[in-house]
Write a protein that holds these residues in place. Sequence first.
Motif, mmCIF file in Angstrom:
data_model
loop_
_atom_site.group_PDB
_atom_site.id
_atom_site.type_symbol
_atom_site.label_atom_id
_atom_site.label_comp_id
_atom_site.label_asym_id
_atom_site.label_seq_id
_atom_site.Cartn_x
_atom_site.Cartn_y
_atom_site.Cartn_z
ATOM 1 N N VAL A 153 0.858 -1.187 0.000
ATOM 2 C CA VAL A 153 0.000 0.000 0.000
ATOM 3 C C VAL A 153 0.890 1.231 0.000
ATOM 4 C CG1 VAL A 153 -1.768 1.300 1.236
ATOM 5 C CG2 VAL A 153 -1.829 -1.204 1.249
ATOM 6 N N ALA A 154 0.732 2.076 -1.010
ATOM 7 C CA ALA A 154 1.562 3.273 -1.125
ATOM 8 C C ALA A 154 0.918 4.490 -0.480
ATOM 9 C CB ALA A 154 1.866 3.557 -2.596
ATOM 10 N N ASP A 155 -0.394 4.520 -0.446
ATOM 11 C CA ASP A 155 -1.123 5.699 0.034
ATOM 12 C C ASP A 155 -1.989 5.312 1.232
ATOM 13 O OD1 ASP A 155 -2.585 8.013 0.401
ATOM 14 O OD2 ASP A 155 -3.917 7.648 -1.313
ATOM 15 N N PHE A 156 -1.670 5.846 2.395
ATOM 16 C CA PHE A 156 -2.470 5.563 3.587
ATOM 17 C C PHE A 156 -3.457 6.687 3.894
ATOM 18 C CE2 PHE A 156 1.088 2.706 3.953
ATOM 19 C CZ PHE A 156 0.481 1.527 4.357
ATOM 20 N N ASP A 157 -3.514 7.675 3.013
ATOM 21 C CA ASP A 157 -4.473 8.767 3.166
ATOM 22 C C ASP A 157 -5.685 8.498 2.281
ATOM 23 O OD1 ASP A 157 -5.516 11.153 4.073
ATOM 24 O OD2 ASP A 157 -4.556 12.334 2.489
ATOM 25 N N GLN A 158 -6.286 7.331 2.453
ATOM 26 C CA GLN A 158 -7.452 6.926 1.669
ATOM 27 C C GLN A 158 -8.406 6.193 2.608
ATOM 28 O OE1 GLN A 158 -7.018 3.351 -0.888
ATOM 29 N NE2 GLN A 158 -4.842 3.330 -0.327
ATOM 30 N N HIS A 159 -9.552 5.817 2.088
ATOM 31 C CA HIS A 159 -10.468 5.005 2.872
ATOM 32 C C HIS A 159 -10.033 3.548 2.839
ATOM 33 C CE1 HIS A 159 -13.118 8.538 2.147
ATOM 34 N NE2 HIS A 159 -13.586 8.225 3.338
ATOM 35 N N PHE A 160 -10.198 2.886 3.968
ATOM 36 C CA PHE A 160 -9.941 1.450 4.063
ATOM 37 C C PHE A 160 -11.180 0.772 4.623
ATOM 38 C CE2 PHE A 160 -5.667 3.257 4.207
ATOM 39 C CZ PHE A 160 -4.964 2.428 3.347
ATOM 40 N N TYR A 161 -11.535 -0.359 4.025
ATOM 41 C CA TYR A 161 -12.682 -1.154 4.450
ATOM 42 C C TYR A 161 -12.154 -2.533 4.835
ATOM 43 C CZ TYR A 161 -14.995 2.558 1.806
ATOM 44 O OH TYR A 161 -15.402 3.778 1.321
ATOM 45 N N ILE A 162 -12.448 -2.984 6.052
ATOM 46 C CA ILE A 162 -11.894 -4.236 6.551
ATOM 47 C C ILE A 162 -13.024 -5.144 7.020
ATOM 48 C CG2 ILE A 162 -10.122 -5.248 8.045
ATOM 49 C CD1 ILE A 162 -9.308 -2.362 8.796
ATOM 50 N N CYS A 163 -12.955 -6.421 6.653
ATOM 51 C CA CYS A 163 -13.918 -7.378 7.179
ATOM 52 C C CYS A 163 -13.304 -8.773 7.202
ATOM 53 C CB CYS A 163 -15.199 -7.384 6.348
ATOM 54 S SG CYS A 163 -16.534 -8.312 7.156
ATOM 55 N N GLY A 164 -13.577 -9.490 8.280
ATOM 56 C CA GLY A 164 -13.058 -10.839 8.465
ATOM 57 C C GLY A 164 -13.224 -11.240 9.915
#
Length: 225
Positions: free
Chosen positions: A184-195
Amino acid sequence: MTHPVTIKSTAQITHNVDRLTVERPDGYEFTPGHATDVHVDKPGWEDEDRPFTFTGLTDAPDLEFTIKIYPSHDGVTEQIDRLEAGDRLVLDDPWGTIDYKGKGTFIAAGAGVTPFIAILRDLNAKDQIGGHRLIFTNKSEKDIILKEEWDAMEGLETLYTLTDQPESPHAIGRIDRTFLSQHVADFDQHFYICGPEAFVGDIKSALLDLGAKEDRIVFEDGMDG
């Protein structure tokens, strides 16, 4: 409120994942990423329910669920695996914690991808899939839910990683802080996590440590992969 529905069709989409299409109650609306509690309408199972995510499009005439089956659990999913067209389910009202907030990366483990199916299908149908990314971890290639569909979405970047198939051409290993820092190069974005709960907690902590903003992390845990 409860909604009795009839199953219209069933299909097996991986070795342990079923797709159920059921009739849609009048006025029944859901948000992509949301779920409902599902009861099997059989004697002895009326008080047993499990949460399942809607995986079809919001304007489809029927409702669709994509469900991982756990035959060893002797529970609701095993009963669902035995159902056929014409059998009945009872749905509760929709609810959910996964809401689309904007362009970003979806990170899923196993059956944790299910809340993302309707979201990504909705974006694809609106020609807005470009610039989104799906990072999806599974034990082996045969476990990857809807891989052909993801690969066919023009503009969706996919990264598959496997934990139990070292000979695969896909990335090998678990998603962790090191993996994210490398991919991941850009951490200034939205992230969606599920598990599974532990997976979600670990990924959220890793993202925050790497510079992601907490208000841009959307997550739901307890989806066992």
